[in-house]
Design an enzyme around this catalytic site. Sequence first.
Site, PDB file in Angstrom:
ATOM      1  N   ASP A 183       0.957  -1.356  -0.082  1.00 17.10           N
ATOM      2  CA  ASP A 183      -0.034  -0.057  -0.168  1.00 17.10           C
ATOM      3  C   ASP A 183       0.940   1.296  -0.040  1.00 17.10           C
ATOM      4  O   ASP A 183       2.152   1.021  -0.129  1.00 17.10           O
ATOM      5  CB  ASP A 183      -0.923  -0.056   1.141  1.00 17.10           C
ATOM      6  CG  ASP A 183      -0.509   0.380   2.446  1.00 17.10           C
ATOM      7  OD1 ASP A 183       0.481   1.226   2.549  1.00 17.10           O
ATOM      8  OD2 ASP A 183      -1.236   0.104   3.470  1.00 17.10           O
ATOM      9  N   VAL A 185       1.943   3.533   1.712  1.00 19.24           N
ATOM     10  CA  VAL A 185       2.930   3.978   2.949  1.00 19.24           C
ATOM     11  C   VAL A 185       3.865   3.163   3.153  1.00 19.24           C
ATOM     12  O   VAL A 185       4.830   3.096   4.240  1.00 19.24           O
ATOM     13  CB  VAL A 185       2.375   4.504   4.285  1.00 19.24           C
ATOM     14  CG1 VAL A 185       1.431   5.917   3.909  1.00 19.24           C
ATOM     15  CG2 VAL A 185       1.276   3.554   4.884  1.00 19.24           C
ATOM     16  N   LYS A 186       3.934   1.595   2.650  1.00 19.04           N
ATOM     17  CA  LYS A 186       4.661   0.595   2.959  1.00 19.04           C
ATOM     18  C   LYS A 186       6.359   0.941   2.286  1.00 19.04           C
ATOM     19  O   LYS A 186       6.438   1.775   1.658  1.00 19.04           O
ATOM     20  CB  LYS A 186       4.173  -0.590   2.579  1.00 19.04           C
ATOM     21  CG  LYS A 186       3.122  -1.205   3.310  1.00 19.04           C
ATOM     22  CD  LYS A 186       3.093  -1.037   4.732  1.00 19.04           C
ATOM     23  CE  LYS A 186       1.899  -1.720   5.503  1.00 19.04           C
ATOM     24  NZ  LYS A 186       0.713  -1.279   5.722  1.00 19.04           N
ATOM     25  N   THR A 187       7.254   0.074   2.760  1.00 23.46           N
ATOM     26  CA  THR A 187       8.743   0.407   2.497  1.00 23.46           C
ATOM     27  C   THR A 187       8.650   0.458   0.798  1.00 23.46           C
ATOM     28  O   THR A 187       9.321   1.398   0.382  1.00 23.46           O
ATOM     29  CB  THR A 187       9.441  -0.765   2.960  1.00 23.46           C
ATOM     30  OG1 THR A 187       9.396  -0.573   4.359  1.00 23.46           O
ATOM     31  CG2 THR A 187      11.078  -0.387   2.608  1.00 23.46           C
ATOM     32  N   MET A 188       7.994  -0.431   0.050  1.00 25.93           N
ATOM     33  CA  MET A 188       8.186  -0.097  -1.218  1.00 25.93           C
ATOM     34  C   MET A 188       6.494  -0.283  -1.748  1.00 25.93           C
ATOM     35  O   MET A 188       5.649  -1.086  -1.032  1.00 25.93           O
ATOM     36  CB  MET A 188       8.653  -1.269  -2.137  1.00 25.93           C
ATOM     37  CG  MET A 188       8.304  -2.881  -2.046  1.00 25.93           C
ATOM     38  SD  MET A 188       9.407  -3.863  -3.168  1.00 25.93           S
ATOM     39  CE  MET A 188       7.660  -3.955  -4.249  1.00 25.93           C
TER      40      MET A 188
END
Length: 355
Positions: A183, A185-188
């Site tokens: 999603d 805001v995740k790391t990728m």
Amino acid sequence: MPGFELWSDKERKEVNDVLETGILMRYGFDGPRKGIWKSKELEEAICKRFGCHYAQLTSSGTAALTTAMSALGIGYGDEVITPSFTFVASFEAILSVGAVPVLVDIDETLTLAPDAVRKAITPKTKAIMPVHMCGSMADMDALLDICKEHNLILLEDACQSIGGTYKGKSLGTIGDAGTFSFDFVKTMTCAEGGVVMMKNKELYEKCDGYTDHGHDHKGADRGADLHPFIGYNYRISELHSAVGLAQIQRVDEFLAIQKKNHGILKNLLAQVPGVSFRHVPDPAGDSCSFVSWFLPTKEATIAVVNEMKAQGILAGNFYWFDNNWHYIRKWDHLKKCYNIKFITSGVESKSDGAG
Ligand SMILES: *Cc1c(COP(=O)(O)O)cnc(C)c1O
């Protein structure tokens, strides 16, 4: 450093490849797509980067958890032990397959407390789902032992710990299956998306069909596919996969920035009297997407959080005890449901079903 903050020409290029052909769907249209298969490519890249045998992309991390549970045979009435500090998606996925979330205490790892897990096991327990919260990991050896002893499934919610490892293995690839969220805001990120990772081919085939109405994907004609079981539509699109494909090629760059910033912040905080840090079972494997720390009392914590907010250092509510989305205390919408069991600090409660 979440990937969305480092948006670049690489993402634009991958998306443009798809826009050129106009084939936005991941399956079929073999001729007009002119060899562009972004979702397949991303699945291969995930297997290679994170070291799993099979990867099934989905439309979200929540869908990945639901898919994994269904494929693993977790269903009606089964109990799934999971932590009371997580994101609401973890229990939503359990409820979506008709299973019962059993929410138990965490410890200083900020993830499942193995002794709390042991106490919560009943004849109905089918799976343990640790959540590798805030970039770091659960005590996997202890949880693997419990699963072996009681013949339970281990499903890792690694949605928040992309790039983290435990004893050299990527988080999300250690249990029977594991998931990432992509999603925003995740790391990728893929904008929206998720993945189930696993070693077992049969499990993969179930995930593959489940995310696409049960299609067996054996022939070139979708309309002639057989449907060995019922599925849903949890497909990712080629546009989303294109973003992810650019991001996975840059994920080590994102992780390196996180590690550097984490080191600076942690060193500064360590000089403040009274500050202590979460226990990280394998410090070398911390993905460093968060710096998590404790203060000695609730009063001190509230005062520090308020001061940090006043100074504009802290944007959201990262005082987890008081957070609406990540800690059981504020999950009234869940606690009003039927069929919930939570065992926190050794006290078992059951919802009244009034909602
Ligand atoms: C983000 C997240 C999910 C769900 O991911 P979505 O892609 O937003 O559906 C699940 N579990 C945890 C712990 C998460 O942080």
